[in-house]
Write a protein that holds these residues in place. Structure first.
Motif, PDB file in Angstrom:
ATOM      1  N   ASP A   1     102.560  53.159  33.335  1.00 11.10           N
ATOM      2  CA  ASP A   1     102.644  53.073  34.890  1.00 11.10           C
ATOM      3  C   ASP A   1     103.932  53.781  35.439  1.00 11.10           C
ATOM      4  O   ASP A   1     104.078  53.818  36.653  1.00 11.10           O
ATOM      5  N   SER A   2     104.942  54.063  34.426  1.00 10.31           N
ATOM      6  CA  SER A   2     106.050  54.533  34.901  1.00 10.31           C
ATOM      7  C   SER A   2     105.961  56.067  34.483  1.00 10.31           C
ATOM      8  O   SER A   2     106.008  56.416  33.265  1.00 10.31           O
TER       9      SER A   2
ATOM     10  N   GLU B   1     110.570  66.239  42.324  1.00  8.27           N
ATOM     11  CA  GLU B   1     109.724  65.207  42.005  1.00  8.27           C
ATOM     12  C   GLU B   1     108.763  64.906  43.331  1.00  8.27           C
ATOM     13  O   GLU B   1     109.298  64.910  44.282  1.00  8.27           O
TER      14      GLU B   1
ATOM     15  N   SER C   1     111.642  58.406  41.286  1.00 11.05           N
ATOM     16  CA  SER C   1     110.769  58.039  40.303  1.00 11.05           C
ATOM     17  C   SER C   1     111.343  58.610  39.070  1.00 11.05           C
ATOM     18  O   SER C   1     111.087  57.985  37.919  1.00 11.05           O
ATOM     19  N   CYS C   2     112.316  59.558  39.045  1.00  9.20           N
ATOM     20  CA  CYS C   2     112.953  60.064  37.583  1.00  9.20           C
ATOM     21  C   CYS C   2     113.564  58.990  37.171  1.00  9.20           C
ATOM     22  O   CYS C   2     113.630  58.916  35.612  1.00  9.20           O
ATOM     23  N   LYS C   3     114.327  57.798  37.718  1.00 10.87           N
ATOM     24  CA  LYS C   3     114.914  56.798  37.162  1.00 10.87           C
ATOM     25  C   LYS C   3     113.930  55.990  36.300  1.00 10.87           C
ATOM     26  O   LYS C   3     114.469  55.169  35.512  1.00 10.87           O
ATOM     27  N   LEU C   4     112.599  55.902  36.418  1.00 10.71           N
ATOM     28  CA  LEU C   4     111.881  55.086  35.646  1.00 10.71           C
ATOM     29  C   LEU C   4     111.437  55.453  34.222  1.00 10.71           C
ATOM     30  O   LEU C   4     111.152  54.828  33.392  1.00 10.71           O
TER      31      LEU C   4
ATOM     32  N   HIS D   1     106.316  60.712  31.386  1.00  6.65           N
ATOM     33  CA  HIS D   1     106.451  59.313  31.306  1.00  6.65           C
ATOM     34  C   HIS D   1     107.592  58.754  30.468  1.00  6.65           C
ATOM     35  O   HIS D   1     108.078  57.585  31.089  1.00  6.65           O
TER      36      HIS D   1
ATOM     37  N   THR E   1     107.526  61.833  44.003  1.00 13.25           N
ATOM     38  CA  THR E   1     108.047  60.394  44.608  1.00 13.25           C
ATOM     39  C   THR E   1     109.522  60.408  44.373  1.00 13.25           C
ATOM     40  O   THR E   1     109.893  60.197  43.303  1.00 13.25           O
TER      41      THR E   1
ATOM     42  N   ARG F   1     104.014  66.035  34.614  1.00 12.79           N
ATOM     43  CA  ARG F   1     104.280  64.778  34.326  1.00 12.79           C
ATOM     44  C   ARG F   1     104.966  64.363  33.245  1.00 12.79           C
ATOM     45  O   ARG F   1     104.847  64.745  32.063  1.00 12.79           O
TER      46      ARG F   1
ATOM     47  N   VAL G   1     107.310  60.345  36.407  1.00 12.62           N
ATOM     48  CA  VAL G   1     107.643  61.197  37.315  1.00 12.62           C
ATOM     49  C   VAL G   1     106.900  62.487  37.380  1.00 12.62           C
ATOM     50  O   VAL G   1     106.452  63.030  36.065  1.00 12.62           O
ATOM     51  N   GLU G   2     106.347  62.915  38.473  1.00  7.54           N
ATOM     52  CA  GLU G   2     105.423  63.860  38.706  1.00  7.54           C
ATOM     53  C   GLU G   2     106.099  64.948  39.680  1.00  7.54           C
ATOM     54  O   GLU G   2     106.787  64.790  40.536  1.00  7.54           O
TER      55      GLU G   2
END
Length: 215
Positions: free
Chosen positions: A64-65, A44, A49-52, A167, A46, A165, A67-68
């Motif tokens: 807005d949420s 990932e 970010s996977c938790k989002l 979402h 960031t 990505r 993971v990339e």
């Protein structure tokens, strides 16, 4: 805990369509059973970010949420649960255009896999359709995902972009039981046992008798 019935109209290619006219949050509720502190995603861009992306179904369209991926198109989610769950279906909203994942590979109960380990045969592989609204559910094999404590989700390809990505990921199923057996075992091992005391007393008494005899 049950997260809802099966529902949805089945399709010949193994997926069904979610009824968007009603709130499906009670069905896609296994995000509540994820051990979020230990949830991880390899590659990932960031960290954390996977938790989002594991969130209520009603919040699935939030742009807005996400993971990339970082250096290529692959992502590997390692999803531990707080107990044993039965995973019945998965919904995934990917990015736009070429960043959209086109294939996922699922593994059960292989804790914190690496990309090298993800090269093994998966418990199930799924070809993904474009689904910007999160209305396509892919059913999981009952014989493979009926008793799951850890789920690994490997995104192995996308629609041609340099990065992928995601979402939203929604998981449908049932919470079967918490990890009580491990707690009981730990308490048993910590608690002094009568046999331990007996063995200790015998050893002390034996040592005393040997000392007395030598004198």
């Amino acid at each position: 805990m049950s997260c809802g019935g099966d529902g949805g109209g089945g399709c010949c290619d193994g997926h069904s369509h979610v009824d968007a006219s009603t709130d499906q949050s009670s069905r896609y509720c296994l995000h509540q059973m994820i051990d979020t502190e230990n949830l991880q995603c390899l590659n990932e861009s960031t960290p954390g970010s996977c938790k989002l992306v594991f969130r209520p179904w009603s919040e699935r369209l939030s742009s807005d949420s996400f993971v990339e991926s970082d250096c290529d198109e692959e992502l590997l989610f390692n999803v531990p649960f707080t107990g044993v769950v039965r995973v019945k279906g998965i919904v995934l909203i990917g990015g736009e255009a070429e960043s959209r994942p086109t294939k996922i590979r699922l593994f059960r109960n292989r804790e914190f896999m690496t990309f090298d380990q993800a090269g093994a045969e998966a418990d199930q592989e799924i070809e993904l359709c474009p689904d910007p609204n999160g209305l396509i559910e892919y059913s999981l094999k009952p014989t493979k995902f009926g008793s799951v404590s850890h789920l690994s989700i490997h995104i192995s390809s996308n629609a041609g972009g340099e990065t992928s990505r995601v979402h939203y990921i929604g998981l449908r199923g049932d919470f079967i039981e918490p990890f009580r057996s491990k707690v009981v075992l730990a308490n048993y091992e910590i608690r002094p046992q009568a046999s331990d005391h007996q063995a200790g007393s015998d050893s002390i008494e034996s040592g005393f008798n040997q000392t007395a005899a030598s004198k």
